[in-house]
Design an enzyme around this catalytic site. Structure first.
Site, mmCIF file in Angstrom:
data_model
loop_
_atom_site.group_PDB
_atom_site.id
_atom_site.type_symbol
_atom_site.label_atom_id
_atom_site.label_comp_id
_atom_site.label_asym_id
_atom_site.label_seq_id
_atom_site.Cartn_x
_atom_site.Cartn_y
_atom_site.Cartn_z
ATOM 1 N N GLU A 53 0.817 -1.222 0.000
ATOM 2 C CA GLU A 53 0.000 0.000 0.000
ATOM 3 C C GLU A 53 0.839 1.255 0.000
ATOM 4 O OE1 GLU A 53 -1.706 2.753 1.385
ATOM 5 O OE2 GLU A 53 -3.240 2.393 -0.114
ATOM 6 N N ASP A 54 1.879 1.253 0.807
ATOM 7 C CA ASP A 54 2.657 2.478 0.886
ATOM 8 C C ASP A 54 4.138 2.176 0.912
ATOM 9 O OD1 ASP A 54 3.108 5.099 0.880
ATOM 10 O OD2 ASP A 54 2.541 5.479 2.948
ATOM 11 N N HIS A 114 -1.422 0.595 6.709
ATOM 12 C CA HIS A 114 -1.943 1.388 5.585
ATOM 13 C C HIS A 114 -0.842 2.411 5.241
ATOM 14 C CE1 HIS A 114 -6.094 3.136 4.141
ATOM 15 N NE2 HIS A 114 -5.258 2.980 3.152
ATOM 16 N N ILE A 116 2.251 5.033 5.493
ATOM 17 C CA ILE A 116 3.414 5.121 6.381
ATOM 18 C C ILE A 116 4.180 6.420 6.123
ATOM 19 C CG2 ILE A 116 3.681 2.624 6.588
ATOM 20 C CD1 ILE A 116 5.897 2.674 4.579
ATOM 21 N N HIS A 133 -5.057 -0.587 11.193
ATOM 22 C CA HIS A 133 -6.500 -0.784 11.342
ATOM 23 C C HIS A 133 -6.796 -2.067 12.116
ATOM 24 C CE1 HIS A 133 -7.303 2.543 8.644
ATOM 25 N NE2 HIS A 133 -6.547 1.998 7.711
ATOM 26 N N ASN A 167 -6.206 7.254 6.617
ATOM 27 C CA ASN A 167 -5.640 6.655 5.418
ATOM 28 C C ASN A 167 -4.127 6.806 5.414
ATOM 29 O OD1 ASN A 167 -4.679 6.616 2.566
ATOM 30 N ND2 ASN A 167 -6.823 6.148 2.172
ATOM 31 N N ASP A 168 -3.670 8.055 5.561
ATOM 32 C CA ASP A 168 -2.247 8.292 5.400
ATOM 33 C C ASP A 168 -1.760 9.284 6.444
ATOM 34 O OD1 ASP A 168 0.238 8.084 4.343
ATOM 35 O OD2 ASP A 168 -0.130 9.330 2.596
ATOM 36 N N ASN A 223 -6.786 11.311 0.761
ATOM 37 C CA ASN A 223 -6.024 10.069 0.737
ATOM 38 C C ASN A 223 -4.556 10.342 1.027
ATOM 39 O OD1 ASN A 223 -4.848 7.535 -0.298
ATOM 40 N ND2 ASN A 223 -6.948 7.125 -0.842
ATOM 41 N N ASP A 268 -4.122 8.101 -5.704
ATOM 42 C CA ASP A 268 -4.188 7.496 -4.377
ATOM 43 C C ASP A 268 -3.132 8.141 -3.489
ATOM 44 O OD1 ASP A 268 -4.130 5.648 -2.208
ATOM 45 O OD2 ASP A 268 -5.122 4.197 -3.471
ATOM 46 N N ASN A 269 -1.934 7.590 -3.497
ATOM 47 C CA ASN A 269 -0.931 8.144 -2.598
ATOM 48 C C ASN A 269 0.039 9.076 -3.312
ATOM 49 O OD1 ASN A 269 0.252 8.544 -0.216
ATOM 50 N ND2 ASN A 269 1.707 6.884 -0.471
HETATM 51 C C1 LIG Z 1 1.983 7.966 0.413
HETATM 52 O O1 LIG Z 1 3.351 8.235 0.165
HETATM 53 C C2 LIG Z 1 3.972 9.045 1.119
HETATM 54 C C3 LIG Z 1 5.364 9.280 0.677
HETATM 55 O O2 LIG Z 1 5.958 8.126 0.149
HETATM 56 C C4 LIG Z 1 3.877 8.373 2.462
HETATM 57 O O3 LIG Z 1 4.409 9.217 3.432
HETATM 58 C C5 LIG Z 1 2.444 8.043 2.758
HETATM 59 O O4 LIG Z 1 2.316 7.372 3.956
HETATM 60 C C6 LIG Z 1 1.778 7.236 1.648
HETATM 61 N N1 LIG Z 1 0.368 6.949 1.946
HETATM 62 C C7 LIG Z 1 -0.413 5.947 1.487
HETATM 63 C C8 LIG Z 1 -1.787 5.847 1.995
HETATM 64 O O5 LIG Z 1 -0.038 5.133 0.686
#
Ligand SMILES: *[C@@H]1O[C@H](CO)[C@@H](O)[C@H](O)[C@H]1NC(C)=O
Ligand SMILES: *[C@@H]1O[C@H](CO)[C@@H](O)[C@H](O)[C@H]1NC(C)=O
Ligand SMILES: *[C@@H]1O[C@H](CO)[C@@H](O)[C@H](O)[C@H]1NC(C)=O
Length: 355
Positions: A53-54, A114, A116, A133, A167-168, A223, A268-269
């Site tokens: 995911e991340d 999720h 990070i 979660h 989410n993030d 997100n 998304d991210n």
């Molecule tokens: C998205 O990417 C950033 C930087 O890589 C990271 O800090 C973040 O946690 C990510 N989030 C998700 C939900 O993937």
């Protein structure tokens, strides 16, 4: 009420619902198709089969990858296997991720990581922040990375009533961070209702011990959240708004809106290239195929780069696109010295070379 009036009223309601459905289908790219864009020298990261995911890459080329997310309404290929955090050294040509051992008393059986983020303090101690979660609730777990032993030492679980559908996260201190709530509601049917009714109740919250407050609101679904390299700006991806909102980070940690960049993709991210500040995102070519997984009609993947995001004319490029035959449901893309890592919600992780 006369029969004719009733029929007319029902007709009007159906017409309004139909109108909204049509709008939603457009908003969520229900008819989205993928025009393939290929990159040379792509390969899967070995051992990552249940999501990535991340991805967060440290300045020295070590990458953390969160895997094994369980999320309401989202498919998981291994619902009974707890989540993991993988470590990958991008300087090592073998490209072999290893699952990090977690110590310090966190309940691993319910670990569902999720978004990070990392924070590096003055003594070069690396803190890893992980949205978790357990039992479909939302917490943020803070770990210290013990690099010599390859261990994540769990320090703290953050719970708060404003952490309800996280989410993030983006860390701004050893115990402080911004995070996004992607929905107001937590159950899948209510979330779909929230989306259908266009409520825009998603938000961004600042957390530090003793000061927790909403700092931005009015997103369809907030997100990915990321910070510019100079640490002055916060970027927030709104999936169903198909935008990136740019905020200035004020001294008191409030966010002041700068502008909204329209992208027209289900992004998304977010991640920021540490060298030139380009913003990278994984996006979903078709929202329906992600929400309603069908092995016969796979969700695809798209990697998009946004250059000069602060200028009047940001340059938006699709760097990679695949119909799901290689990679399904991409969420994030991070770069390090000409190397690209692409993460997914529940599928594999891909490594590609950019030049
Ligand atoms: C998205 O990417 C950033 C930087 O890589 C990271 O800090 C973040 O946690 C990510 N989030 C998700 C939900 O993937
Ligand atoms: C933060 O600072 C801004 C600008 O100085 C101010 O308008 C705002 O009220 C402050 N917010 C809080 C919560 O202190
Ligand atoms: C998906 O893309 C691959 C490679 O680009 C192609 O061979 C395949 O036919 C495509 N599949 C579908 C269902 O379009």
């Amino acid at each position: 009420m006369g029969a004719l009036l009733k029929i007319t009223l029902i007709g009007i309601i159906l017409a309004l619902l139909g109108q909204r459905l049509k709008q939603l289908a457009y908003q969520a790219n229900f008819w989205g198709e993928v025009k393939p864009v290929e990159l040379p020298n792509c390969q899967y990261l070995k051992g990552i089969e249940y999501g990535s995911e991340d991805i967060e890459i440290l300045p020295n080329g070590l990458a953390f990858i969160s895997s094994g997310l369980k999320y309401p309404g989202m498919v998981s290929f291994a619902p009974d296997i707890p989540g993991e955090i993988f470590l990958l050294d991008l300087n090592d040509e073998e490209l072999l991720p290893s699952s990090l051992r977690i110590t310090g008393g966190l309940d691993i059986s319910t670990f569902s990581p999720h978004g990070i983020s990392t924070y590096i303090d003055k003594d070069d101690t690396v803190y890893l922040f992980v949205v978790n979660h357990p039992h479909h609730k939302s917490t943020v777990e803070i770990f210290k990375f013990a690099e010599e032993e390859n261990i994540l030492v769990h320090l703290k679980t953050i719970k708060h009533k404003l952490l309800y559908s996280v989410n993030d996260v983006v860390a701004v201190g050893p115990e402080s961070f911004y995070f996004s709530n992607d929905y107001y509601f937590t159950s899948f049917p209510m979330r779909m209702m929230e989306l259908f009714l266009d409520l825009m109740w998603a938000n961004v919250v600042y957390y530090s011990p003793g000061d927790v407050r909403e700092v931005a609101s009015g997103f369809y679904s907030a997100n990915g959240i990321a910070m510019s390299n100079d640490k002055k700006y916060i970027y927030v991806a709104d999936v169903f708004g198909k935008t990136i909102s740019i905020f200035e980070k004020l001294a008191n940690r409030s966010l002041s809106p700068v502008k909204v960049v329209q992208l027209g993709i289900l992004l998304d991210n977010l991640s920021v290239d540490p060298v030139n500040g380009d913003v990278w995102t994984g996006s979903h070519p078709n929202g329906m195929k992600v929400l309603h997984y069908n092995p016969e009609d796979l969700p695809g993947s798209e990697v998009v780069r946004i250059q000069n995001i602060h200028s009047d004319n940001p340059i938006v490029t699709t760097v990679y696109a695949n119909n799901g035959s290689v990679l399904q449901a991409s969420t994030c893309a991070s770069v390090y010295e000409g190397k690209l890592l692409v993460g997914t919600i529940f599928h594999k992780a891909l490594y590609c070379e950019l030049d």
